[in-house]
Design a protein around this motif. Structure first.
Motif, PDB file in Angstrom:
ATOM      1  N   ASN A  10       0.940   3.875  -3.183  1.00  0.00           N
ATOM      2  CA  ASN A  10       1.969   4.394  -2.257  1.00  0.00           C
ATOM      3  C   ASN A  10       1.951   5.007  -1.154  1.00  0.00           C
ATOM      4  O   ASN A  10       0.357   4.949  -0.715  1.00  0.00           O
ATOM      5  CB  ASN A  10       3.133   4.797  -2.869  1.00  0.00           C
ATOM      6  N   ASP A  11       2.611   5.207   0.741  1.00  0.00           N
ATOM      7  CA  ASP A  11       2.601   5.579   0.743  1.00  0.00           C
ATOM      8  C   ASP A  11       1.652   7.584   0.699  1.00  0.00           C
ATOM      9  O   ASP A  11       1.100   7.213   1.231  1.00  0.00           O
ATOM     10  CB  ASP A  11       3.459   5.810   2.477  1.00  0.00           C
ATOM     11  N   GLU A  35       8.235   6.154   1.450  1.00  0.00           N
ATOM     12  CA  GLU A  35       7.468   5.151   1.773  1.00  0.00           C
ATOM     13  C   GLU A  35       7.707   4.552   3.296  1.00  0.00           C
ATOM     14  O   GLU A  35       8.766   4.415   3.280  1.00  0.00           O
ATOM     15  CB  GLU A  35       7.973   3.744   1.234  1.00  0.00           C
ATOM     16  N   CYS A  94       8.785   1.050  -7.105  1.00  0.00           N
ATOM     17  CA  CYS A  94       8.562   3.611  -6.979  1.00  0.00           C
ATOM     18  C   CYS A  94       9.028   3.666  -8.415  1.00  0.00           C
ATOM     19  O   CYS A  94       8.390   4.536  -8.613  1.00  0.00           O
ATOM     20  CB  CYS A  94       9.676   4.050  -5.789  1.00  0.00           C
TER      21      CYS A  94
END
Length: 298
Positions: A58-59, A73, A86
């Motif tokens: 994930n970001d 995100e 997610c």
């Protein structure tokens, strides 16, 4: 300012770097959650570490005390599979929050911060200002046993997005992206468009502290994204043109491995050309310091 051959995935790299700073991230979380937290000491990054070319991590994710677990995100194209992604992220993040894994087998309930899932979109599609993506949409039948909701915000500066007014840092980032887009629309190369946007923002006190400190690295970070999906399509088209229909998948996998290595070598050399610290290159590429120094001497 020196220009380099920038990668089209520039937005994601700059976004992640910009919002790693605690005060900016806390401001973003307050806008998302409609809260007014001020204590950055209660903010804990929980972002999943991936390999350099990984596209499954994930970001940004963070925990705010015992209250919220926020997964953010950033995308320039909407992915309808974000609820499932997610789900994968939050399972791993929550598992990481449990230091004593034996607690999973004890009777007492384990308590977690309340999760929130957010996508910040700044692509060119005509996306609504805000919408929800639900995991249940992926199921063929009744999904009452499980649900996960991702809220998507269109943060293009041309939109009247309320969340931009709540978070000055996000608004300034949106302005930066918008300046890149405007420069591209009048014929600038991506290199020159990024240079133009950086100069514009510095002159207008936008993302000033970040760009003043990391202006040169903004160019380096544009190389940190390797779009494997695009690479697969390109190699597949090339293979088809050459009549290599049989063994396509095997050839593609070999091409990806070769392409990754060649791209990494080119990237390391570009990093070295602009004076990027060795430890930064090690973290970005996964290569050892000895490998990088050996490449430097060639």
């Amino acid at each position: 300012m020196q220009s380099v051959d920038a990668n089209v995935q520039y937005r994601n790299s700059v976004f992640c770097s910009y919002f790693q700073e605690p005060s900016r991230l806390l401001s973003l979380c307050n806008a998302i959650l409609d809260t007014n937290h001020t204590d950055t000491s209660k903010l804990e990054l929980t972002t999943l570490e991936g390999t350099f070319f990984s596209n499954i991590k994930n970001d940004i994710s963070c925990k705010i005390g015992d209250n919220f677990l926020v997964l953010v995100e950033h995308q320039s194209s909407i992915n309808e599979n974000m609820p499932f992604r997610c789900l994968s992220y939050v399972t791993e993040v929550m598992n990481n929050l449990i230091e004593d894994k034996d607690r999973l087998y004890k009777k007492s309930l384990i308590h977690f911060p309340t999760p929130r899932f957010v996508v910040l979109y700044d692509g060119d599609d005509n996306e609504p200002l805000k919408r929800e993506m639900r995991l249940s949409d992926a199921f063929a039948g009744d999904s009452s046993a499980i649900e996960l909701i991702v809220t998507s915000y269109n943060i293009n500066y041309s939109k009247e997005q309320e969340i931009l007014e709540k978070c000055q840092e996000l608004k300034e980032y949106s302005i930066f992206v918008n300046q890149v887009k405007e420069a591209l629309s009048v014929g600038y190369s991506l290199d020159d468009a990024i240079a133009y946007a950086v100069d514009y923002c510095l002159k207008n006190n936008i993302m000033y502290d970040y760009l003043k400190l990391h202006g040169k690295e903004v160019y380096s970070m544009t190389r940190l994204e390797w779009n494997e999906d695009t690479a697969r399509r390109v190699w597949k088209e090339e293979a088809r043109e050459e009549g290599m229909a049989q063994g396509m998948e095997q050839g593609m996998e070999q091409g990806i491995k070769k392409g990754k290595k060649e791209t990494t070598i080119k990237m390391i050399r570009d990093f070295l050309d602009v004076g990027t610290p060795i430890n930064f290159i090690v973290k970005a590429t996964g290569w050892s310091e000895q490998q990088i120094l050996a490449l430097k001497t060639q």
